[in-house]
Design an enzyme around this catalytic site. Structure first.
Site, PDB file in Angstrom:
ATOM      1  N   CYS A 207       0.833  -1.212   0.000  1.00 25.73           N
ATOM      2  CA  CYS A 207       0.000   0.000   0.000  1.00 25.73           C
ATOM      3  C   CYS A 207       0.863   1.255   0.000  1.00 25.73           C
ATOM      4  CB  CYS A 207      -0.888   0.036   1.238  1.00 25.73           C
ATOM      5  SG  CYS A 207      -2.090  -1.287   1.322  1.00 25.73           S
TER       6      CYS A 207
ATOM      7  N   GLU B 228       0.728   3.768   1.902  1.00 25.42           N
ATOM      8  CA  GLU B 228       1.125   4.198   3.250  1.00 25.42           C
ATOM      9  C   GLU B 228       2.442   3.549   3.670  1.00 25.42           C
ATOM     10  OE1 GLU B 228      -1.789   3.122   2.177  1.00 25.42           O
ATOM     11  OE2 GLU B 228      -3.461   3.906   3.356  1.00 25.42           O
TER      12      GLU B 228
HETATM   13  N1  THU Z   1      -4.464   0.631  -1.232  1.00 24.30           N
HETATM   14  C1  THU Z   1      -3.549   1.493  -0.708  1.00 24.30           C
HETATM   15  O1  THU Z   1      -2.463   1.667  -1.257  1.00 24.30           O
HETATM   16  N2  THU Z   1      -3.869   2.163   0.418  1.00 24.30           N
HETATM   17  C2  THU Z   1      -5.090   2.115   1.028  1.00 24.30           C
HETATM   18  O2  THU Z   1      -5.295   2.783   2.031  1.00 24.30           O
HETATM   19  C3  THU Z   1      -6.143   1.273   0.478  1.00 24.30           C
HETATM   20  C4  THU Z   1      -5.725   0.326  -0.584  1.00 24.30           C
HETATM   21  C5  THU Z   1      -4.154  -0.040  -2.493  1.00 24.30           C
HETATM   22  C6  THU Z   1      -3.808  -1.499  -2.424  1.00 24.30           C
HETATM   23  C7  THU Z   1      -4.182  -1.968  -3.818  1.00 24.30           C
HETATM   24  O3  THU Z   1      -3.112  -1.696  -4.706  1.00 24.30           O
HETATM   25  C8  THU Z   1      -5.343  -1.076  -4.214  1.00 24.30           C
HETATM   26  O4  THU Z   1      -5.277   0.055  -3.357  1.00 24.30           O
HETATM   27  C9  THU Z   1      -6.699  -1.733  -4.099  1.00 24.30           C
HETATM   28  O5  THU Z   1      -6.888  -2.254  -2.829  1.00 24.30           O
END
Ligand code: THU
Length: 131
Positions: free
Chosen positions: A53, A55
């Site tokens: 993610c 974050e």
């Molecule tokens: N994702 C993030 O990067 N941060 C979040 O807070 C929510 C989800 C990404 C993971 C994945 O690549 C895509 O969003 C769909 O879940």
């Protein structure tokens, strides 16, 4: 206003998201106690479970630069309702900043604010305690 600058940083890094599988781009800007901004975008993988993610990419970047103390994180996606961090990211952020300010924003201008302690209560309570 500083929040505007943080959101701008998250919007900019979001453009670099590698999200060919979900088509869902996320940007994050992690703010140190001194006000430095470290950014991250989501990085997906053909083996879906390996996706990182936005974050955690931002946190890794800040830690690699020697930072350990954080004030806030801003997370941006193009949704109607702001995206909030997944459970794994909450736990990983809590390792370094249990009281982090969490600012969530959408490209359309919705903004909401939480503390990480609200999103993940009792993050480390009892871990490694011995009877
Ligand atoms: N994702 C993030 O990067 N941060 C979040 O807070 C929510 C989800 C990404 C993971 C994945 O690549 C895509 O969003 C769909 O879940």
């Amino acid at each position: 206003m500083e929040l505007d600058a943080w959101i701008t940083a998250a919007v900019e890094v979001r453009r670099r998201a590698y999200a060919p599988y979900s088509q869902f781009a996320v940007g994050a800007a992690l703010i140190t106690e001194e006000g430095r901004i470290f950014t991250g975008c989501n990085v997906e993988n053909i083996s879906f479970g390996l996706t990182i993610c936005a974050e955690r990419v931002a946190l890794g970047s800040a830690l690699a630069a020697g930072e350990r103390r954080f004030r806030a994180i801003t997370i941006v996606a193009d949704t109607q309702v702001p995206v909030s961090p997944c459970g794994a990211c909450r736990q990983v952020l809590a390792e370094f900043a249990p009281g982090l300010e969490v600012h969530l924003a959408t490209l359309r201008g919705v903004r909401v604010r939480f503390s990480l302690a609200e999103l993940l209560p009792r993050a480390a309570t009892g871990i490694l305690d011995r009877p």
